[in-house]
Design a protein around this motif. Structure first.
Motif: not given
Ligand SMILES: *Cc1c(COP(=O)(O)O)cnc(C)c1O
Length: 405
Positions: A74-81, A220-223
């Motif tokens: 809910n808080t992060l996107a694929v590829g986030d470090k 935008n861009g979350r999972m």
């Protein structure tokens, strides 16, 4: 069986009678007009356990692992470090989940028996001037090794670097037993479950989220997500309902558990856990055994992982305790399997119960040929408990009962 098995595993924990009775009710209509009168105060009251200053708490019909997943997707996107550390089976599993969900995980591998490496975190965050790291993860209490980490210290590392990353904490075996100050420490997602400090059966994944995490959810861009979606929960929770069938009996139990927590008081609960854990540590010292936790600063007040001496098998101690004395202890997980046994000392517990656990452990150790003196550990714990006793653990008021007599 004449008596219940004595459960001293670090979750599920013993369920207090009022909580168990509160769950022994007929099924109810979770879409009735009455239901929100029960749920809306529940959502408010559970926030107090996390000491939140803003945000909200989601209650999923899952275990703690589901709340782990919800926090990430809910808080992060694929590829986030993201920055994580592992030093036991539970911190290992959260890293594994983050990797499988597509995060770019920077992992600090630490010796088992230690915890979140504050200096390393501070250094990595200070060097991340472009703020590529989107979230910092910390396991508050590593249940596999009995290690508690300094979450306020992680906040300090973030602030020192002036770093905007989210702070994600696994508090499954800490919340409700060890102090969690989401507001003061700026924790953005705090994961918990029903079967540890909340003294309930397994079945609720409890996730407390800050306003900042709710804002991150809107970007935008979350999972992709569905079952664990914040927005579906918010839409229905705001009206006192859930997006799917809630575990109504567990929620009734949670009401009773929150009432018991409020009655005892969070600070008293933390002090009780520290005292009971100190008693266990006195016993471990007296037996001449070692904790898995390397230094006092890592000592956990909810679980102790204890090494058996070289040449002995901890699983034999576990089996002996279980079959001979009806005592369930925690097994050694993964890397420390066969090397440690664990005593869970969290939830609805007092001195006599901890004494019973130590009594069973002591006999099992002796029976397995580990050369300890019967009475040594239990005696040391009893000595400590009696010396430091203030008021009856049952909170009975002795003076009023004397008056009544
Ligand atoms: C128990 C535990 C979990 C896993 O929770 P489940 O309810 O078994 O999914 C995660 N982290 C820690 C620290 C735990 O103690």
């Amino acid at each position: 069986m004449l008596v219940q098995p004595h459960l001293f595993i670090p979750g599920p924990t013993t369920i207090p009678e009022p909580v168990r009775m509160a769950m022994n009710i007929p099924m109810e209509d979770m879409r009735s007009a009455e239901f929100p009168k029960f749920t809306l105060p529940l959502f408010e009251d559970i926030k107090k356990v996390f000491k939140m200053k803003d945000g909200r708490v989601f209650i999923f019909p899952s275990s703690g692992t589901g709340a782990w997943e919800s926090a990430i997707e809910n808080t992060l996107a694929v590829g986030d470090k993201v920055l994580m550390s592992r030093f036991g089976q539970f911190s290992h599993l959260w890293v594994d989940m983050a990797e499988r969900m597509g995060l770019d995980v920077v992992v600090c591998d630490e010796e088992w028996g230690t915890g979140v490496p504050l200096e390393k975190y501070a250094d990595i965050l200070a060097r991340d001037t472009g703020h590529e790291i989107k979230a910092v993860f910390a396991t508050h209490n590593e249940t596999a090794t009995g290690v508690t980490s300094d979450i306020a210290g992680v906040r300090k590392a973030l602030d020192a670097a002036n770093h905007p990353a989210l702070l994600m904490v696994d508090g499954v075996s800490a919340v409700g037993s060890i102090d969690m100050q989401m507001g003061a420490w700026g924790v953005d997602c705090c994961v918990s479950g029903s079967q540890k400090g909340f003294m309930l059966p397994t079945g609720l994944g409890i996730l407390a989220v800050s306003q900042k995490a709710l804002e991150a959810n809107k970007q935008n861009g979350r999972m992709n997500r569905c079952f664990f979606s914040f927005e579906d929960m918010i839409k229905t929770n705001d009206l006192g309902y859930f997006p799917y069938t809630p575990a109504t009996q567990l929620l009734r139990g949670l009401r009773a558990s929150l009432d018991m927590i409020a009655e005892e008081g969070l600070e008293n609960i933390f002090a009780r856990h520290t005292r009971l854990a100190n008693g266990v540590r006195k016993a471990v010292d007296a037996w001449g055994l070692q904790l898995c936790a390397k230094e006092p600063k890592w000592h956990s007040d909810t679980v102790s992982a204890i090494y058996v001496p070289e040449g002995f098998d901890a699983n034999e101690v576990l089996k002996t305790a279980y079959y001979r004395y009806n005592v369930s202890l925690g097994t050694g997980l993964a890397r420390v399997a066969g090397k440690v046994f664990r005593i869970g000392h969290l939830g609805a517990l007092d001195e006599v119960m901890v004494g019973g656990a130590l009594f069973g452990v002591e006999m099992a150790l002796k029976d397995c040929g580990i050369g300890i003196k019967l009475g040594s550990g239990t005696g040391a714990a009893a000595q400590y408990f009696s010396e430091t006793a203030t008021k009856s653990a049952s909170s009975r008021d002795e003076s009023s009962s004397l008056k009544a007599a």
